[in-house]
Motif scaffolding. Structure first.
Motif, mmCIF file in Angstrom:
data_model
loop_
_atom_site.group_PDB
_atom_site.id
_atom_site.type_symbol
_atom_site.label_atom_id
_atom_site.label_comp_id
_atom_site.label_asym_id
_atom_site.label_seq_id
_atom_site.Cartn_x
_atom_site.Cartn_y
_atom_site.Cartn_z
ATOM 1 N N THR A 59 0.839 -1.196 0.000
ATOM 2 C CA THR A 59 0.000 0.000 0.000
ATOM 3 C C THR A 59 0.874 1.246 0.000
ATOM 4 O O THR A 59 1.999 1.235 0.488
ATOM 5 C CB THR A 59 -0.929 0.024 1.225
ATOM 6 O OG1 THR A 59 -0.146 -0.113 2.426
ATOM 7 C CG2 THR A 59 -1.935 -1.120 1.154
ATOM 8 N N GLY A 60 0.329 2.303 -0.558
ATOM 9 C CA GLY A 60 1.037 3.575 -0.597
ATOM 10 C C GLY A 60 0.413 4.569 0.369
ATOM 11 O O GLY A 60 -0.057 4.210 1.455
ATOM 12 N N TYR A 61 0.357 5.810 -0.038
ATOM 13 C CA TYR A 61 -0.204 6.873 0.804
ATOM 14 C C TYR A 61 -1.657 6.547 1.161
ATOM 15 O O TYR A 61 -2.451 6.191 0.293
ATOM 16 C CB TYR A 61 -0.144 8.211 0.072
ATOM 17 C CG TYR A 61 -0.810 9.347 0.823
ATOM 18 C CD1 TYR A 61 -0.177 9.947 1.905
ATOM 19 C CD2 TYR A 61 -2.076 9.790 0.465
ATOM 20 C CE1 TYR A 61 -0.776 10.975 2.604
ATOM 21 C CE2 TYR A 61 -2.695 10.823 1.160
ATOM 22 C CZ TYR A 61 -2.041 11.419 2.226
ATOM 23 O OH TYR A 61 -2.648 12.431 2.926
ATOM 24 N N GLY A 62 -1.977 6.648 2.455
ATOM 25 C CA GLY A 62 -3.326 6.370 2.908
ATOM 26 C C GLY A 62 -3.592 4.911 3.198
ATOM 27 O O GLY A 62 -4.642 4.547 3.715
ATOM 28 N N PRO B 262 -5.695 -0.553 0.181
ATOM 29 C CA PRO B 262 -5.321 -1.722 -0.607
ATOM 30 C C PRO B 262 -5.756 -1.628 -2.067
ATOM 31 O O PRO B 262 -5.349 -2.450 -2.886
ATOM 32 C CB PRO B 262 -6.038 -2.872 0.115
ATOM 33 C CG PRO B 262 -7.163 -2.239 0.844
ATOM 34 C CD PRO B 262 -6.701 -0.860 1.209
ATOM 35 N N TYR B 263 -6.575 -0.613 -2.385
ATOM 36 C CA TYR B 263 -7.041 -0.433 -3.761
ATOM 37 C C TYR B 263 -6.198 0.590 -4.532
ATOM 38 O O TYR B 263 -6.528 0.939 -5.654
ATOM 39 C CB TYR B 263 -8.519 -0.031 -3.767
ATOM 40 C CG TYR B 263 -9.395 -1.178 -3.323
ATOM 41 C CD1 TYR B 263 -9.860 -2.120 -4.229
ATOM 42 C CD2 TYR B 263 -9.689 -1.356 -1.984
ATOM 43 C CE1 TYR B 263 -10.621 -3.200 -3.815
ATOM 44 C CE2 TYR B 263 -10.452 -2.436 -1.552
ATOM 45 C CZ TYR B 263 -10.911 -3.358 -2.477
ATOM 46 O OH TYR B 263 -11.649 -4.432 -2.061
ATOM 47 N N GLN B 264 -5.117 1.058 -3.925
ATOM 48 C CA GLN B 264 -4.169 1.946 -4.608
ATOM 49 C C GLN B 264 -2.757 1.442 -4.333
ATOM 50 O O GLN B 264 -1.990 2.039 -3.591
ATOM 51 C CB GLN B 264 -4.338 3.393 -4.128
ATOM 52 C CG GLN B 264 -5.594 4.080 -4.600
ATOM 53 C CD GLN B 264 -5.555 4.423 -6.083
ATOM 54 O OE1 GLN B 264 -4.489 4.468 -6.688
ATOM 55 N NE2 GLN B 264 -6.712 4.681 -6.673
ATOM 56 N N PHE C 188 -8.261 -1.272 -12.119
ATOM 57 C CA PHE C 188 -7.235 -0.282 -12.450
ATOM 58 C C PHE C 188 -6.061 -0.379 -11.479
ATOM 59 O O PHE C 188 -6.182 -0.944 -10.389
ATOM 60 C CB PHE C 188 -7.831 1.124 -12.425
ATOM 61 C CG PHE C 188 -8.937 1.334 -13.424
ATOM 62 C CD1 PHE C 188 -8.710 1.146 -14.781
ATOM 63 C CD2 PHE C 188 -10.214 1.704 -13.014
ATOM 64 C CE1 PHE C 188 -9.728 1.325 -15.714
ATOM 65 C CE2 PHE C 188 -11.240 1.884 -13.933
ATOM 66 C CZ PHE C 188 -10.999 1.686 -15.285
ATOM 67 N N VAL C 189 -4.924 0.180 -11.889
ATOM 68 C CA VAL C 189 -3.742 0.206 -11.036
ATOM 69 C C VAL C 189 -3.372 1.649 -10.727
ATOM 70 O O VAL C 189 -3.800 2.585 -11.406
ATOM 71 C CB VAL C 189 -2.553 -0.522 -11.704
ATOM 72 C CG1 VAL C 189 -2.883 -1.983 -11.946
ATOM 73 C CG2 VAL C 189 -2.160 0.157 -13.007
ATOM 74 N N ALA C 190 -2.581 1.826 -9.683
ATOM 75 C CA ALA C 190 -2.166 3.160 -9.283
ATOM 76 C C ALA C 190 -1.207 3.758 -10.310
ATOM 77 O O ALA C 190 -0.376 3.046 -10.898
ATOM 78 C CB ALA C 190 -1.496 3.116 -7.912
ATOM 79 N N MET C 191 -1.305 5.070 -10.521
ATOM 80 C CA MET C 191 -0.396 5.745 -11.440
ATOM 81 C C MET C 191 1.058 5.594 -10.976
ATOM 82 O O MET C 191 1.947 5.270 -11.776
ATOM 83 C CB MET C 191 -0.778 7.236 -11.527
ATOM 84 C CG MET C 191 0.187 8.089 -12.341
ATOM 85 S SD MET C 191 0.315 7.524 -14.071
ATOM 86 C CE MET C 191 1.896 8.232 -14.512
#
Length: 536
Positions: free
Chosen positions: A73-76, A79-81, A246-249
């Protein structure tokens, strides 16, 4: 031929939401050699609590454990980004299992756990604290692996070879992110951002140790996950994974496969994903994910997607595809627009994608659940039905109209669907029932009261039994599978909600309280599962 979707039931619980392990010493796991001393570093993982939850599911007669996406996981911490569509979350790696396998010493695990504030609430995941402690332990384990555990190197090398198609890019991307102070890859120097050969080679050499550390983490995740899955199968429990369309940029996938996405010459998205304005939002939802160049994917026989699905099926038995409707048509928003009011529907890959997927997986029934919630067209239904995917029905959505016609009412379910009390995006059943006008609801108090009244009439239960009434109702329905979040089994209120769409604070932090999943809960579940013919 037996269908993948036999009549059965299960529960939703994300890995981070697993409780603090409290099973008395002596209830050991396979291969533990008695090493299960207490120690918690702020979140659930693939260790003792995961095995204990499998035992709870088996005791409760449940076949399915559904999890949220399990990537990093990234910022925040959503699990969906995720910054990777293939990698596993480092925070899931269990220190207890590292002690069992000789990669950590018991005192090292205890030291990390003892430094974790013990007065923090046990029903909340302490994501930042947990991440810090867990990465510290992983670095210790990596040093011991390098210097002492040479017997594991062959296994590690075999893992790296098997997963090289995604692992090398993921590890380099992650190491470069750290070296660039977590800046987005589009901000890196252009030779690296554009993946020029000399730049890639130079950074691979410069970050060799960091890259190997990232690969080591993925090796541990994979090893622990597959051990847990094997144990679950031995108990009659199978896993449902979740794959966002979709996937995170800012991800290894977009950086390493830029030709597969709608990007400009500098790597910035030209159009982004979202959904148009509707009853719930006057400006729609601008998610910001880059969109696929489906024409390019089609030329490769969807190779990246097929490898993504294969990776998921190494870990899980069924795949829930989030935002399934995007395969039929998706909302394309110009990237310079600040909301989703301006955009247009564009055709997805439709039948072609799933025909290729059927061939790729060897024919037969595809192990796919279609998340078909929201405004769905007949064309989406047709795509779903052509490939015999079960859709979803949410009983929480059923009572707003106040009559018997809602498709989310159990008596209107088709047999081939998955019935839920709610998902990670819903309030808990008790939270939904106790909601009031102005508390994040667009309904008036009169509408809320009418909805509650109809729910109680339909379910034939008292207000304090609303969660049990909803579970019983979907369990008794003709739906092939019935699934409930653990929060609804336990009758928890809105404070235990997992996610509130459109908000960025307080999400993904719920954790199941210790000892909440007790024998009486298992006994009630196994009884209704047996009564309604879902016990296998």
């Amino acid at each position: 031929m037996t269908s993948l979707f036999a009549r059965s039931s299960g529960l939703i619980l994300h890995i981070t939401s697993l409780p603090v392990f409290t099973v008395p010493h002596g209830n050991e796991l396979p291969g533990s050699d008695g090493v299960w001393a207490a120690g918690d570093v702020g979140s659930g993982d693939l260790g003792p609590s995961a095995y204990e939850f499998v035992r709870f599911l088996a005791a409760a007669g449940q076949k399915w454990w559904q999890v949220l996406p399990c990537g990093p996981t990234g910022y925040g911490f959503s699990p969906y980004q995720s910054p990777s569509a293939f990698a596993g979350n480092p925070l899931f790696v269990s220190p207890a299992l590292l002690v069992r396998d000789g990669l950590l010493k018991l005192e090292e695990w205890h030291d990390a756990a003892s430094q974790h504030p013990q007065d923090l609430p046990k029903d909340r995941v302490q994501l930042e604290l947990s991440a810090s402690k867990r990465m510290e332990l992983l670095r210790i384990a990596f040093r011991r692996f390098q210097n002492q555990r040479h017997d594991l190197h062959g296994e590690f090398d075999a893992f790296r070879h098997h997963h090289r198609a995604w692992l090398e890019d993921h590890c380099l991307f992650t190491a470069c992110k750290i070296a660039h102070q977590d800046q987005s890859w589009v901000s890196w120097e252009q030779p690296l951002a554009r993946r020029e050969h000399h730049a890639i080679a130079a950074w691979q050499d410069k970050l060799r140790v960091a890259i190997e550390f990232e690969a080591f983490i993925q090796y541990l995740f994979d090893k622990q996950w597959l051990q847990l899955r094997h144990y679950a199968k031995s108990q009659g429990v199978q896993l449902i994974g979740d794959i966002p369309i979709f996937v995170a940029m800012d991800s290894a996938d977009v950086w390493s496969q830029q030709h597969l996405f709608e990007l400009d010459d500098f790597g910035n998205p030209t159009v982004v994903a979202g959904v148009p304005p509707d009853y719930f939002s006057a400006t729609g939802q601008r998610w910001g994910n880059p969109l696929y160049r489906w024409d390019v994917h089609r030329q490769t026989q969807y190779d990246w997607w097929m490898r993504r699905c294969s990776r998921m099926l190494e870990q899980c038995d069924l795949i829930r595809i989030d935002h399934f409707r995007g395969f039929e048509a998706y909302w394309e928003i110009p990237s310079h627009m600040s909301d989703a009011r301006v955009g247009e529907w564009k055709p997805g890959p439709r039948n072609d994608f799933f025909e290729v997927m059927t061939q790729y997986l060897g024919g037969g029934e595809l192990p796919v659940i279609a998340e078909d919630l929201g405004f769905i067209t007949q064309e989406v239904h047709d795509l779903r039905d052509r490939f015999h995917f079960p859709g979803m029905r949410i009983i929480q959505f059923a009572f707003g109209a106040g009559d018997s016609n809602s498709l989310d009412l159990p008596h209107n379910y088709p047999k081939h669907c998955i019935a839920y009390t709610g998902t990670h995006d819903n309030d808990t059943v008790v939270g939904w029932f106790n909601s009031k006008e102005g508390e994040g609801s667009t309904r008036t108090q009169e509408e809320i009261d009418r909805e509650k009244s109809f729910a109680l009439r339909y379910l034939n239960c008292s207000p304090d039994q609303i969660h049990l009434g909803m579970i019983r109702s979907i369990w008794s329905s003709v739906a092939t599978m019935a699934v409930a979040p653990v929060q609804d089994v336990l009758g928890l209120d809105a404070q235990s909600r997992m996610n509130t769409p459109g908000t960025s604070v307080g999400n993904w932090t719920w954790r199941c309280p210790p000892n909440a999943m007790d024998p009486p809960s298992a006994a009630w579940l196994v009884d209704i599962t047996d009564v309604y013919g879902r016990k296998l």
